[in-house]
Design a protein around this motif. Structure first.
Motif, PDB file in Angstrom:
ATOM      1  N   ALA A 115       0.769  -1.276  -0.036  1.00  0.00           N
ATOM      2  CA  ALA A 115      -0.031   0.103  -0.007  1.00  0.00           C
ATOM      3  C   ALA A 115       0.768   1.164   0.080  1.00  0.00           C
ATOM      4  N   VAL A 116       1.874   0.997   0.791  1.00  0.00           N
ATOM      5  CA  VAL A 116       2.767   2.466   0.954  1.00  0.00           C
ATOM      6  C   VAL A 116       3.586   2.485  -0.458  1.00  0.00           C
ATOM      7  N   THR A 117       3.904   1.470  -1.012  1.00  0.00           N
ATOM      8  CA  THR A 117       4.890   1.561  -2.064  1.00  0.00           C
ATOM      9  C   THR A 117       3.719   1.927  -3.259  1.00  0.00           C
ATOM     10  N   GLY A 118       2.588   1.650  -3.335  1.00  0.00           N
ATOM     11  CA  GLY A 118       1.525   2.188  -4.219  1.00  0.00           C
ATOM     12  C   GLY A 118       1.569   3.551  -4.086  1.00  0.00           C
ATOM     13  N   ARG A 119       1.447   4.033  -2.982  1.00  0.00           N
ATOM     14  CA  ARG A 119       1.189   5.680  -2.613  1.00  0.00           C
ATOM     15  C   ARG A 119       2.377   6.353  -3.072  1.00  0.00           C
ATOM     16  N   ALA A 120       3.641   5.862  -2.583  1.00  0.00           N
ATOM     17  CA  ALA A 120       4.813   6.449  -3.228  1.00  0.00           C
ATOM     18  C   ALA A 120       4.846   6.493  -4.586  1.00  0.00           C
ATOM     19  N   THR A 121       4.517   5.334  -5.574  1.00  0.00           N
ATOM     20  CA  THR A 121       4.771   5.359  -6.972  1.00  0.00           C
ATOM     21  C   THR A 121       3.333   6.343  -7.385  1.00  0.00           C
ATOM     22  N   ASP A 122       2.435   6.584  -6.912  1.00  0.00           N
ATOM     23  CA  ASP A 122       1.659   7.624  -7.379  1.00  0.00           C
ATOM     24  C   ASP A 122       2.113   8.945  -7.218  1.00  0.00           C
ATOM     25  N   ILE A 123       2.941   9.266  -5.981  1.00  0.00           N
ATOM     26  CA  ILE A 123       3.316  10.546  -5.673  1.00  0.00           C
ATOM     27  C   ILE A 123       4.497  10.809  -6.796  1.00  0.00           C
ATOM     28  N   ALA A 124       5.257   9.602  -7.018  1.00  0.00           N
ATOM     29  CA  ALA A 124       6.246   9.599  -7.860  1.00  0.00           C
ATOM     30  C   ALA A 124       5.651  10.368  -9.272  1.00  0.00           C
ATOM     31  N   GLY A 125       4.926   9.687  -9.934  1.00  0.00           N
ATOM     32  CA  GLY A 125       3.799  10.149 -11.036  1.00  0.00           C
ATOM     33  C   GLY A 125       3.653  11.549 -10.964  1.00  0.00           C
ATOM     34  N   ASP A 126       3.042  11.993 -10.092  1.00  0.00           N
ATOM     35  CA  ASP A 126       2.534  13.488  -9.803  1.00  0.00           C
ATOM     36  C   ASP A 126       3.875  14.300  -9.901  1.00  0.00           C
ATOM     37  N   LEU A 127       4.581  14.101  -9.312  1.00  0.00           N
ATOM     38  CA  LEU A 127       5.980  14.865  -9.188  1.00  0.00           C
ATOM     39  C   LEU A 127       6.518  15.045 -10.607  1.00  0.00           C
ATOM     40  N   ALA A 128       6.508  13.855 -11.294  1.00  0.00           N
ATOM     41  CA  ALA A 128       7.010  13.730 -12.827  1.00  0.00           C
ATOM     42  C   ALA A 128       6.254  14.674 -13.798  1.00  0.00           C
ATOM     43  N   VAL A 129       5.036  14.669 -13.677  1.00  0.00           N
ATOM     44  CA  VAL A 129       4.140  15.659 -14.385  1.00  0.00           C
ATOM     45  C   VAL A 129       4.273  17.165 -14.054  1.00  0.00           C
ATOM     46  N   ALA A 130       4.712  17.400 -12.726  1.00  0.00           N
ATOM     47  CA  ALA A 130       4.871  18.613 -12.318  1.00  0.00           C
ATOM     48  C   ALA A 130       5.943  19.316 -12.916  1.00  0.00           C
ATOM     49  N   MET A 131       7.116  18.298 -12.589  1.00  0.00           N
ATOM     50  CA  MET A 131       8.650  18.853 -13.074  1.00  0.00           C
ATOM     51  C   MET A 131       8.539  18.871 -14.530  1.00  0.00           C
ATOM     52  N   ARG A 132       7.745  18.187 -15.395  1.00  0.00           N
ATOM     53  CA  ARG A 132       7.564  18.421 -16.880  1.00  0.00           C
ATOM     54  C   ARG A 132       7.096  19.758 -17.297  1.00  0.00           C
ATOM     55  N   ALA A 133       5.929  19.995 -16.374  1.00  0.00           N
ATOM     56  CA  ALA A 133       5.217  21.306 -16.527  1.00  0.00           C
ATOM     57  C   ALA A 133       6.320  22.644 -16.200  1.00  0.00           C
ATOM     58  N   ALA A 134       6.887  22.253 -15.050  1.00  0.00           N
ATOM     59  CA  ALA A 134       7.625  23.531 -14.525  1.00  0.00           C
ATOM     60  C   ALA A 134       9.144  23.737 -15.214  1.00  0.00           C
ATOM     61  N   ASP A 135       9.518  22.722 -15.902  1.00  0.00           N
ATOM     62  CA  ASP A 135      10.470  22.962 -17.044  1.00  0.00           C
ATOM     63  C   ASP A 135      10.469  24.383 -17.796  1.00  0.00           C
ATOM     64  N   ARG A 136       9.094  24.630 -18.210  1.00  0.00           N
ATOM     65  CA  ARG A 136       8.943  25.930 -18.991  1.00  0.00           C
ATOM     66  C   ARG A 136       9.223  26.917 -18.386  1.00  0.00           C
ATOM     67  N   GLU A 137       9.154  26.973 -16.831  1.00  0.00           N
ATOM     68  CA  GLU A 137       9.210  28.475 -16.004  1.00  0.00           C
ATOM     69  C   GLU A 137      10.251  28.434 -15.220  1.00  0.00           C
ATOM     70  N   THR A 138      11.383  27.403 -15.174  1.00  0.00           N
ATOM     71  CA  THR A 138      12.667  27.546 -14.480  1.00  0.00           C
ATOM     72  C   THR A 138      13.576  26.775 -15.252  1.00  0.00           C
ATOM     73  N   ASP A 139      14.877  27.378 -14.710  1.00  0.00           N
ATOM     74  CA  ASP A 139      16.091  26.596 -15.461  1.00  0.00           C
ATOM     75  C   ASP A 139      16.602  25.702 -14.376  1.00  0.00           C
ATOM     76  N   ARG A 140      15.801  25.677 -13.162  1.00  0.00           N
ATOM     77  CA  ARG A 140      16.633  24.862 -12.050  1.00  0.00           C
ATOM     78  C   ARG A 140      17.064  23.274 -12.694  1.00  0.00           C
ATOM     79  N   TYR A 141      16.025  22.729 -13.154  1.00  0.00           N
ATOM     80  CA  TYR A 141      16.138  21.346 -13.331  1.00  0.00           C
ATOM     81  C   TYR A 141      17.046  20.944 -14.713  1.00  0.00           C
TER      82      TYR A 141
END
Length: 392
Positions: A115-141
């Motif tokens: 259950a925890v691994t599944g929740r963590a996997t979902d979190i990683a997916g959300d973070l990946a989507v956010a990082m992909r979107a943020a790449d247009r707004e910041t040079d950090r990554y």
């Protein structure tokens, strides 16, 4: 306590684009009781993973190859490690639509259950989507990804790319560009629209900024035609006319345009120059013979014709630029003459995302690890065959 994954998603949406790693760290600690987190991003050559939260972390170099994080990145599966020191480290792939961005590390005080691994996997997916979107707004990554300064030409080429890989129920697609930090004119582009996948590979003429500018004009002309509803012929002809009327035939761009019907495996093609197309069926590698037409921009109002060929489920297609095919280190035969077929066969059991890296490494080895003399592009397309739509 944050309700994961919704609470973490909310925290990511509310975070500033350059603060996603910090926002994720706080939310994951609260949601999962984590002791520590970190975000590692893949560099431009996909040769290592590098930390975002602490870019000066002394252990960063140790994560570059043959580590748990690298295994997670390559396998695209969660990987556990640790507990010898009382900490369980959970590594999760940061991937969005098949594009591999990096790895999320979560340190936990106990071994996580499903259950925890599944929740963590979902979190990683959300973070990946956010990082992909943020790449247009910041040079950090992007700064974290580069291990040396990019040339101006390379900066333009990387900004022009659609991504480095994409996954679909019917296909997997990946591309790699070298030399990553100085590449000039070679390029690839793709777009998925319904049941149609459009793929183009350009063998840019010349080097440096002038080559990059020429490629940018060509790619954007083809995108303009495609986004206006034009097929491959319209894309090729608009790009050719645009380049010709800018350079009056003094410069041109060798280009291969492909359009795959992902339901049937039927491929339409316009071969306007030198990128080479090879099909691997089982262990057999053979060229796909197309009638080569004029490169884009050579003459005014050049007209192009479609050709077609058929893929079978399980087929793998490679498209390589002249920098791969014609690579000829001193005293050796061209890479594409015999050696490349062995490199392609060596990728049989690898996913497309790993296959392009294997071919590039073999190309570098063929050059005795000296600098490549020309830009090089490798694109790998796996067509799995028609599959039922989700829920269908």
């Amino acid at each position: 306590m944050v309700d994961a994954p919704d609470g973490v998603s909310r925290a990511l949406r509310e975070a500033a684009p350059d603060q996603l790693a910090e926002a994720a760290d706080r939310a994951i600690r609260s949601a999962l009781g984590a002791l520590r987190t970190d975000v590692f991003v893949a560099d431009y050559r996909i040769s290592g993973l590098w930390p975002v939260l602490d870019p000066d972390l002394p252990a960063a170099g140790a994560l570059a190859q043959h580590t748990v994080a690298q295994r997670c990145f390559s396998s695209q599966q969660p990987v556990r490690d640790g507990l010898d020191d009382g900490v369980c480290r959970l590594y999760l792939p940061l991937t969005v639509w098949g594009e591999r961005l990096g790895v999320l590390l979560i340190e936990l005080p106990t071994v996580p259950g499903p259950a925890v691994t599944g929740r963590a996997t979902d979190i990683a997916g959300d973070l990946a989507v956010a990082m992909r979107a943020a790449d247009r707004e910041t040079d950090r990554y992007r700064r974290a990804r580069r291990r040396e300064r990019l040339s101006m030409a390379a900066e333009m080429q990387w900004d022009l790319l659609p991504g480095r890989s994409v996954a679909h129920r019917a296909f997997h697609l990946a591309g790699q560009l070298e030399p990553a930090y100085t590449v000039g004119g070679d390029h690839f582009d793709w777009s998925l629209d319904g049941d149609r996948l459009t793929l183009t590979v350009l063998n840019g003429e010349g080097t440096g900024l002038a080559a990059s500018l020429l490629t940018a004009v060509t790619v954007n002309a083809m995108r303009n035609a495609r986004r206006s509803g034009g097929g491959l012929v319209e894309q090729a002809e608009l790009a050719s006319d645009t380049v010709y009327y800018q350079h009056r035939g003094r410069r041109h761009v060798a280009t291969l345009l492909l359009e795959l019907d992902i339901r049937t495996g039927r491929v339409r093609a316009v071969d306007a120059g030198s990128p080479h197309l090879l099909r691997m069926r089982g262990a057999t590698v053979e060229p796909v013979e197309l009638e080569q037409q004029l490169p884009l921009g050579m003459f005014a109002e050049t007209r192009y014709e479609l050709q077609e060929f058929q893929l079978a489920p399980g087929d793998r297609v490679f498209v390589v630029s002249d920098g791969v095919w014609a690579a000829e280190p001193a005293g050796r035969e061209p890479y594409g003459q015999r050696v490349m077929a062995r490199s392609l066969r060596a990728t049989r059991l690898q996913p497309a995302t790993e296959a392009v890296g294997t071919v590039m490494r073999e190309l570098h080895a063929y050059h005795a690890d000296s600098d490549l003399r020309d830009d090089a592009v490798v694109v790998c397309l796996d067509w799995h065959g028609p599959r039922e739509r989700d829920g269908g």
